[in-house]
Design a protein around this motif. Structure first.
Motif, mmCIF file in Angstrom:
data_model
loop_
_atom_site.group_PDB
_atom_site.id
_atom_site.type_symbol
_atom_site.label_atom_id
_atom_site.label_comp_id
_atom_site.label_asym_id
_atom_site.label_seq_id
_atom_site.Cartn_x
_atom_site.Cartn_y
_atom_site.Cartn_z
ATOM 1 N N GLU A 148 0.838 -1.204 0.000
ATOM 2 C CA GLU A 148 0.000 0.000 0.000
ATOM 3 C C GLU A 148 0.875 1.257 0.000
ATOM 4 O O GLU A 148 0.631 2.195 -0.773
ATOM 5 C CB GLU A 148 -0.904 -0.018 1.233
ATOM 6 C CG GLU A 148 -1.859 1.137 1.334
ATOM 7 C CD GLU A 148 -2.686 1.062 2.602
ATOM 8 O OE1 GLU A 148 -2.972 2.126 3.179
ATOM 9 O OE2 GLU A 148 -3.046 -0.060 3.022
ATOM 10 N N GLN A 163 1.293 4.167 -2.889
ATOM 11 C CA GLN A 163 1.144 5.585 -2.569
ATOM 12 C C GLN A 163 2.398 6.353 -2.992
ATOM 13 O O GLN A 163 2.300 7.465 -3.517
ATOM 14 C CB GLN A 163 0.894 5.781 -1.079
ATOM 15 C CG GLN A 163 -0.482 5.373 -0.628
ATOM 16 C CD GLN A 163 -0.647 5.496 0.878
ATOM 17 O OE1 GLN A 163 0.296 5.796 1.606
ATOM 18 N NE2 GLN A 163 -1.851 5.250 1.349
ATOM 19 N N TYR A 164 3.559 5.772 -2.761
ATOM 20 C CA TYR A 164 4.815 6.399 -3.152
ATOM 21 C C TYR A 164 4.880 6.557 -4.673
ATOM 22 O O TYR A 164 5.251 7.617 -5.176
ATOM 23 C CB TYR A 164 5.999 5.570 -2.643
ATOM 24 C CG TYR A 164 7.338 6.065 -3.124
ATOM 25 C CD1 TYR A 164 7.903 7.208 -2.576
ATOM 26 C CD2 TYR A 164 8.025 5.399 -4.126
ATOM 27 C CE1 TYR A 164 9.137 7.678 -3.020
ATOM 28 C CE2 TYR A 164 9.250 5.855 -4.579
ATOM 29 C CZ TYR A 164 9.798 6.994 -4.014
ATOM 30 O OH TYR A 164 11.004 7.450 -4.464
ATOM 31 N N ASP A 217 2.352 6.714 -6.751
ATOM 32 C CA ASP A 217 1.381 7.743 -7.129
ATOM 33 C C ASP A 217 1.931 9.134 -6.850
ATOM 34 O O ASP A 217 1.738 10.059 -7.652
ATOM 35 C CB ASP A 217 0.057 7.546 -6.378
ATOM 36 C CG ASP A 217 -0.697 6.299 -6.816
ATOM 37 O OD1 ASP A 217 -0.362 5.748 -7.886
ATOM 38 O OD2 ASP A 217 -1.613 5.886 -6.085
ATOM 39 N N LEU A 218 2.613 9.294 -5.728
ATOM 40 C CA LEU A 218 3.201 10.579 -5.368
ATOM 41 C C LEU A 218 4.284 10.994 -6.367
ATOM 42 O O LEU A 218 4.337 12.152 -6.803
ATOM 43 C CB LEU A 218 3.772 10.513 -3.952
ATOM 44 C CG LEU A 218 4.341 11.799 -3.373
ATOM 45 C CD1 LEU A 218 3.228 12.827 -3.203
ATOM 46 C CD2 LEU A 218 5.002 11.521 -2.041
#
Length: 133
Positions: A60, A64-65, A67-68
């Motif tokens: 997860e 997120q990383y 996507d960032l």
């Protein structure tokens, strides 16, 4: 030979007296067998469950990383593009590539002219470009 006052099957201590009911082990031949629980199975299940939880959380965070990083790269692309106006928060803008290969930002939509469209963005209140498509 040492002479004992009490027989072997009697639990007696000179310090504690008759304390058979307080001992953590069997004190007579007729007492039930006490054997230690095999915790290997329990530990194995617990370890697998925790491992799966950490692996899930790691995946997860990894997503997120990623996507960032992608969001950062889009913002860097837009901020490095050419534009001769001050963008307004909440408005939609389109990123194009011109004939010279430079990126530029425009209010004109991709269906309104024949330019190489890269992406469409909205500027949010944090001055971050949000990818629409």
């Amino acid at each position: 030979m040492i002479k004992k006052d009490k027989p072997d099957n009697v639990v007696f201590s000179s310090e504690h007296g008759y304390n058979a009911s307080l001992l953590p082990y069997a004190t007579s031949v007729g007492a039930p067998v006490i054997k230690a629980d095999d915790l290997a199975g329990w530990k194995g299940m617990g370890l697998n469950k925790v491992k799966k939880e950490f692996e899930s959380k790691f995946n997860e965070l990894k997503m997120q990383y990623q996507d960032l990083i992608e969001e950062f790269q889009w913002n860097e692309l837009v901020y490095n593009a050419r534009f001769s106006f001050e963008p307004i928060v909440g408005e939609i803008y389109h990123l194009y590539k011109d004939a010279d290969g430079f990126d530029f930002l425009s209010l004109i939509g991709p269906k309104e002219w024949n330019k190489e469209h890269i992406a469409t963005f909205r500027l949010n209140s944090d001055k971050k470009w949000i990818l629409i498509n």
